[in-house]
Design a protein around this motif. Sequence first.
Motif, short mmCIF file in Angstrom:
data_model
loop_
_atom_site.label_atom_id
_atom_site.label_comp_id
_atom_site.label_asym_id
_atom_site.label_seq_id
_atom_site.Cartn_x
_atom_site.Cartn_y
_atom_site.Cartn_z
N HIS A 89 0.84 -1.20 0.00
CA HIS A 89 0.00 0.00 0.00
C HIS A 89 0.88 1.25 0.00
CE1 HIS A 89 -3.86 -2.05 0.72
NE2 HIS A 89 -3.08 -2.96 1.26
N PRO A 91 1.74 5.17 -1.78
CA PRO A 91 1.03 6.25 -2.48
C PRO A 91 1.46 6.35 -3.93
CG PRO A 91 2.74 7.15 -1.06
CD PRO A 91 2.71 5.66 -0.81
N HIS A 92 0.52 6.72 -4.76
CA HIS A 92 0.75 6.94 -6.18
C HIS A 92 0.17 8.31 -6.51
CE1 HIS A 92 1.31 6.20 -10.40
NE2 HIS A 92 0.01 6.19 -10.64
N CYS A 110 -3.73 5.09 -3.20
CA CYS A 110 -2.97 3.89 -2.87
C CYS A 110 -2.80 3.07 -4.15
CB CYS A 110 -3.72 3.08 -1.81
SG CYS A 110 -2.94 1.49 -1.46
N ASN A 111 -1.57 2.65 -4.42
CA ASN A 111 -1.33 1.88 -5.65
C ASN A 111 -1.89 0.46 -5.57
OD1 ASN A 111 0.54 0.82 -3.86
ND2 ASN A 111 2.13 0.59 -5.40
N HIS A 112 -2.28 0.00 -4.37
CA HIS A 112 -2.79 -1.36 -4.20
C HIS A 112 -4.31 -1.41 -4.28
CE1 HIS A 112 -2.70 -5.55 -2.92
NE2 HIS A 112 -3.61 -5.25 -2.01
N CYS A 113 -4.97 -0.56 -3.51
CA CYS A 113 -6.43 -0.63 -3.45
C CYS A 113 -7.12 0.52 -4.17
CB CYS A 113 -6.89 -0.71 -1.99
SG CYS A 113 -6.47 0.73 -1.00
N TRP A 117 -5.27 8.33 -0.54
CA TRP A 117 -4.13 8.13 0.35
C TRP A 117 -4.24 9.02 1.57
CZ3 TRP A 117 -0.64 4.63 1.13
CH2 TRP A 117 0.43 4.93 1.96
N PRO A 118 -3.95 8.53 2.76
CA PRO A 118 -3.62 7.15 3.10
C PRO A 118 -4.88 6.28 3.13
CG PRO A 118 -3.59 8.49 5.08
CD PRO A 118 -3.88 9.42 3.94
N CYS A 119 -4.75 5.09 2.59
CA CYS A 119 -5.89 4.18 2.51
C CYS A 119 -6.21 3.60 3.89
CB CYS A 119 -5.60 3.07 1.51
SG CYS A 119 -4.36 1.89 2.05
N VAL A 122 -3.48 1.38 5.61
CA VAL A 122 -2.34 2.10 6.18
C VAL A 122 -2.76 2.77 7.49
CG1 VAL A 122 -0.73 4.02 5.82
CG2 VAL A 122 -1.17 2.38 3.97
#
Length: 141
Positions: A89, A91-92, A110-113, A117-119, A122
């Motif tokens: 997780h 940041p993008h 978040c690059n994962h979900c 950000w912050p997801c 995190v």
Amino acid sequence: MDDPLHFLRDRLNDDEAFMKAAIRLRESGAFVTSTEATEGVFALTEVVRNDPDTAAALVLFTGTGTRAPGEAERVLVEVAAKRRVLRRHMPHSMGQCTKCEAPHWGVLICNHCQRAWPCPDVVDVAASYVGHHAFPAELRP
């Protein structure tokens, strides 16, 4: 502290160092039971000397009594798991704008979900550090 991930990594490093010190303290035989504490004083002096993490572990152990067997090892496993979550997780900076629903540079997601950000994952990892004096406001639940 500007970077919430830096804050979290520092706290995980603290937890890891502290628990490794607690394991060293336990394995030294210097702190066994309260009845054996007197005999352990001399050994303990050698363990604590020039090791602030072990000194901090000693304060916790003597201030709260004997910890649960395997507690330090459990915390080390938790630290490793939290680090894996944080690696996933990240940041993008090309997130979706909430007004025009188009991607924009500088909108952190978040690059994962793909959540803002912050997801939540995190924020959940950070929850155990909410009482820390440097806790970043953006990580508050």
